[in-house]
Design an enzyme around this catalytic site. Structure first.
Site, PDB file in Angstrom:
ATOM      1  N   ARG A 135       0.845  -1.191   0.000  1.00  0.00           N
ATOM      2  CA  ARG A 135       0.000   0.000   0.000  1.00  0.00           C
ATOM      3  C   ARG A 135       0.883   1.245   0.000  1.00  0.00           C
ATOM      4  O   ARG A 135       1.959   1.259   0.633  1.00  0.00           O
ATOM      5  CB  ARG A 135      -0.864  -0.033   1.268  1.00  0.00           C
ATOM      6  CG  ARG A 135      -1.874   1.095   1.399  1.00  0.00           C
ATOM      7  CD  ARG A 135      -3.013   0.958   0.433  1.00  0.00           C
ATOM      8  NE  ARG A 135      -4.178   1.733   0.833  1.00  0.00           N
ATOM      9  CZ  ARG A 135      -5.166   2.045   0.007  1.00  0.00           C
ATOM     10  NH1 ARG A 135      -5.142   1.641  -1.258  1.00  0.00           N
ATOM     11  NH2 ARG A 135      -6.207   2.714   0.436  1.00  0.00           N
TER      12      ARG A 135
ATOM     13  N   THR B  47      -9.368   0.125 -10.570  1.00  0.00           N
ATOM     14  CA  THR B  47      -8.420  -0.693  -9.807  1.00  0.00           C
ATOM     15  C   THR B  47      -8.351  -1.986 -10.586  1.00  0.00           C
ATOM     16  O   THR B  47      -9.098  -2.161 -11.540  1.00  0.00           O
ATOM     17  CB  THR B  47      -8.956  -0.902  -8.362  1.00  0.00           C
ATOM     18  OG1 THR B  47      -8.759   0.302  -7.633  1.00  0.00           O
ATOM     19  CG2 THR B  47      -8.288  -2.022  -7.607  1.00  0.00           C
TER      20      THR B  47
ATOM     21  N   ASN C 201      -6.108   4.104  -7.433  1.00  0.00           N
ATOM     22  CA  ASN C 201      -7.356   4.657  -6.902  1.00  0.00           C
ATOM     23  C   ASN C 201      -8.295   5.090  -8.021  1.00  0.00           C
ATOM     24  O   ASN C 201      -8.815   4.244  -8.719  1.00  0.00           O
ATOM     25  CB  ASN C 201      -7.107   5.776  -5.890  1.00  0.00           C
ATOM     26  CG  ASN C 201      -8.347   5.994  -5.028  1.00  0.00           C
ATOM     27  OD1 ASN C 201      -9.187   5.112  -4.926  1.00  0.00           O
ATOM     28  ND2 ASN C 201      -8.464   7.146  -4.413  1.00  0.00           N
TER      29      ASN C 201
ATOM     30  N   ASP D  67      -7.975   8.238   0.108  1.00  0.00           N
ATOM     31  CA  ASP D  67      -8.544   7.139   0.899  1.00  0.00           C
ATOM     32  C   ASP D  67      -8.418   7.384   2.411  1.00  0.00           C
ATOM     33  O   ASP D  67      -8.956   6.625   3.208  1.00  0.00           O
ATOM     34  CB  ASP D  67      -7.881   5.798   0.542  1.00  0.00           C
ATOM     35  CG  ASP D  67      -8.618   5.098  -0.606  1.00  0.00           C
ATOM     36  OD1 ASP D  67      -9.641   5.624  -1.069  1.00  0.00           O
ATOM     37  OD2 ASP D  67      -8.163   4.021  -1.039  1.00  0.00           O
TER      38      ASP D  67
ATOM     39  N   SER E 266      -7.865   0.722   3.223  1.00  0.00           N
ATOM     40  CA  SER E 266      -8.271   0.204   1.910  1.00  0.00           C
ATOM     41  C   SER E 266      -9.426  -0.784   2.062  1.00  0.00           C
ATOM     42  O   SER E 266      -9.691  -1.274   3.159  1.00  0.00           O
ATOM     43  CB  SER E 266      -7.073  -0.507   1.273  1.00  0.00           C
ATOM     44  OG  SER E 266      -7.437  -1.133   0.069  1.00  0.00           O
ATOM     45  N   SER E 267     -10.077  -1.063   0.944  1.00  0.00           N
ATOM     46  CA  SER E 267     -11.072  -2.140   0.919  1.00  0.00           C
ATOM     47  C   SER E 267     -10.597  -3.307   0.055  1.00  0.00           C
ATOM     48  O   SER E 267     -11.310  -4.307  -0.094  1.00  0.00           O
ATOM     49  CB  SER E 267     -12.399  -1.621   0.350  1.00  0.00           C
ATOM     50  OG  SER E 267     -12.881  -0.566   1.126  1.00  0.00           O
TER      51      SER E 267
ATOM     52  N   GLY F 291     -13.430  -2.068  -7.184  1.00  0.00           N
ATOM     53  CA  GLY F 291     -14.787  -1.586  -6.885  1.00  0.00           C
ATOM     54  C   GLY F 291     -14.908  -0.770  -5.608  1.00  0.00           C
ATOM     55  O   GLY F 291     -15.995  -0.667  -5.051  1.00  0.00           O
TER      56      GLY F 291
HETATM   57  O1  DON Z   1      -7.950   0.868  -1.649  1.00  0.00           O
HETATM   58  C1  DON Z   1      -9.139   0.978  -1.894  1.00  0.00           C
HETATM   59  O2  DON Z   1     -10.000   0.422  -1.256  1.00  0.00           O
HETATM   60  C2  DON Z   1      -9.568   1.821  -3.075  1.00  0.00           C
HETATM   61  N1  DON Z   1      -8.663   2.890  -3.298  1.00  0.00           N
HETATM   62  C3  DON Z   1      -9.727   0.963  -4.271  1.00  0.00           C
HETATM   63  C4  DON Z   1     -10.303   1.768  -5.394  1.00  0.00           C
HETATM   64  C5  DON Z   1     -11.117   0.954  -6.306  1.00  0.00           C
HETATM   65  O3  DON Z   1     -11.278  -0.213  -6.174  1.00  0.00           O
HETATM   66  C6  DON Z   1     -11.761   1.681  -7.401  1.00  0.00           C
HETATM   67  N2  DON Z   1     -12.385   0.722  -8.285  1.00  0.00           N
HETATM   68  N3  DON Z   1     -13.195   0.560  -8.973  1.00  0.00           N
END
Ligand code: DON
Length: 555
Positions: free
Chosen positions: A92, A365, A385, A407, A436-437, A456
């Site tokens: 990350r 992503t 992102n 984020d 993050s997710s 997502g």
């Molecule tokens: O780290 C994360 O959770 C987000 N920045 C991920 C971004 C993401 O999945 C956008 N996608 N469609």
């Protein structure tokens, strides 16, 4: 190993189709056929799944520049067959040293979203190049120069522009045009690229070549110097020290027992594992599979409401804030949280413990899954992102910088790109990783082994969970359903059930509304899940590409 392709690439015409069958004999699922081909090439030449992960990562940075890349970060979940060990590599991004909690606020204390999403101040220190080095040094078999070769060729000779590229440019055309270097690379002499045109990235090819010679050049050498100079002269806050100090972290993966299966997934600073632990524990306690379809969905929504509530309350970089991990993972806690669920009616999210501020997420992503003949596995979710990240290319490196500072919880009562709620645990601090997710995940059960994940934003966690619930259903399901099934989502706040269009019948929507859920059917589907499923012996594997991605595009 025998591989069947559920979503074969027969739809592809144009240049992309030449690579269409490269995946036929290797168990690699990625968002782009060129990246799949890069991974397959490495496997065929004696590489293992970790070599393939390097090749795929680098190729995706070229052909999906809007999703991930050297200027971004991500998580790699590995299964090392030799030692029967799971390893989680946290690559990350981290906040630079020269940041402050109020850096994105105006004089009135209100967040100015553009600042955390666009240009040099939006970019955190990238982690992907360090992940490549780490994978190469400790897990891969081949020289890194070999693994990077397909990406170098793609950057130098170009790749055929596809509809997802065109769509992503359409979303953020204005942002890219603000940055001359990005505009030059990602537009065709000022005009948007059309499907089938060839996009070349000579600067990125050169950067990859320099890295192939010396991986340290990204954080310590000429690439570092060029990036920092450009960020600083554009008004950013990076220092050489920020880059020198960057390191990936190996963390213990989160392990969850559910319905006889073992789920191995992402720990903090991803919220995925802890949200999933609570949700699956609540569902286990409620004997999820003993209920009908409507009750299952209702239970799932209620469990998500609680899991995402705790995401917002407690979660952030574990090096900085202390989430009560043990408690959040425990069955007793989930049981207590699940006691307030009624089968007849929706809980009001406002009745759950509150948090302070809103934080939101971006739109692109990438995820890939790989299994090799020896049983090594990789599930990796990588990101810059938002689409095209910060929009800014770092000098002559050809590297597009992320906008992952967004984020963090940016300010009290403010929101950013999605609609997640955050807390001080995820506040901005020097050297800290934004929450993050992203949730690369393995599932091991009597049905076999599944490597899975998706982009997502906040919905990543719910997507992965819905797929696991489908996969583990005691009634046998076609594994391809795991990536194609219709998705719904609840994230505590906003208090609504988000539903994909054309995915659920009127009766389902009616029954959930009758229980008091605010069901909203969205205009667009979400996610781009890439999974590999193998039988228990791991001799027969299936590549599962989400039909929402390129595998389902006719062009
Ligand atoms: O780290 C994360 O959770 C987000 N920045 C991920 C971004 C993401 O999945 C956008 N996608 N469609």
């Amino acid at each position: 190993m025998k591989v069947s392709i559920f979503y074969s690439f027969i739809f592809f015409v144009s240049l992309v189709s030449q690579q269409a069958h490269a995946g036929d004999d290797c168990a690699i699922a990625t968002a782009h056929p060129e990246a799949t081909a890069a991974g397959c090439k490495v496997l065929r030449n004696g590489g293992n799944a970790f070599d393939a992960a390097i090749a795929v990562t680098a190729a995706l940075s070229v052909v999906e520049p809007y999703s991930s890349g050297l200027g971004g970060g991500g998580f790699y979940l590995l299964h090392v067959a030799d030692s029967d060990r799971d390893v989680f590599i946290d690559a990350r991004e981290v906040a630079p040293e020269r940041v402050s909690e109020s850096m994105y606020l105006n004089a009135a204390g209100k967040a100015v979203p553009q600042r955390s999403r666009e240009g040099p101040l939006a970019a955190a220190i990238p982690g992907i190049p360090a992940a490549i080095k780490h994978l190469s040094k400790y897990y891969a078999k081949l020289p890194v120069a070999f693994d990077l070769q397909p990406a170098i060729m793609l950057a130098r000779n170009g790749f055929s522009v596809d509809p997802r590229y065109v769509r992503a440019v359409g979303w953020v055309e204005k942002r890219i045009r603000k940055f001359a270097l990005a505009e030059r690379i990602f537009f065709n002499q000022g005009e948007p690229y059309k499907v089938g045109e060839i996009l070349r990235q000579p600067e990125l090819a050169e950067t990859l070549e320099v890295m192939a010679e010396d991986l340290d050049s990204f954080y310590h050498g000429e690439i570092a110097e060029e990036m920092v100079n450009h960020v600083i002269s554009s008004g950013g806050n990076w220092t050489r020290k920020d880059l020198q100090n960057y390191e990936v972290k190996e963390r213990e993966a989160v392990n969850i027992d559910f319905s006889g299966a073992k789920i191995i997934t992402a720990p903090l600073p991803s919220s995925g594992g802890l949200v999933m632990a609570q949700v699956f524990n609540i569902l286990e306690d409620w004997s999820y599979y003993n209920h009908d379809n409507i009750a299952r969905s209702h239970l799932m929504v209620e469990a998500m409401r609680r899991g995402y509530n705790d995401r917002a309350r407690f979660m952030g970089d574990p090096g900085f804030s202390n989430a009560p991990v043990k408690q959040l993972m425990s069955l007793e806690y989930a049981r207590k949280r699940g006691q307030s669920i009624s089968l007849d009616s929706a809980t009001d999210s406002d009745s759950l413990p509150t948090v302070f501020d809103l934080s939101l997420e971006g739109e692109e992503t990438t995820h890939f899954s790989i299994v090799d003949d020896d049983g090594n596995r990789v599930a990796a979710t990588l990101s810059i992102n938002g689409p095209f990240g910060s929009g800014m290319v770092a000098g002559n490196t050809g590297i597009l910088l992320n906008n992952h500072m967004d984020d963090f919880s940016i300010g009290i009562g403010s929101g950013n790109a999605y609609e997640l709620v955050g807390n001080r645990a995820n506040g901005i601090e020097p050297g800290k990783r934004p929450l993050s997710s992203m949730s690369p995940t393995f599932v091991e059960s009597e049905k076999g082994v599944l490597a899975i994940g998706t982009p997502g934003g906040s919905r990543i966690i719910s997507m992965v969970m819905l797929s696991i619930l489908e996969y583990l259903d005691p009634i046998d399901v076609d594994p391809s359903a795991v990536v194609s099934l219709a998705r719904y989502h609840h994230q505590y706040l906003p208090d609504r059930v988000q539903v994909e269009p054309n995915g659920f019948d009127e009766a389902w929507i009616f029954e959930l509304r009758r229980k008091g859920h605010d069901v909203q059917v969205y205009h667009r589907k979400w996610g781009n899940m890439q999974a590999v499923h193998c039988d228990l012996s791991q001799t027969k594997c299936s590549v599962l590409n989400d039909p929402r991605g390129l595998a389902g595009v006719v062009f």
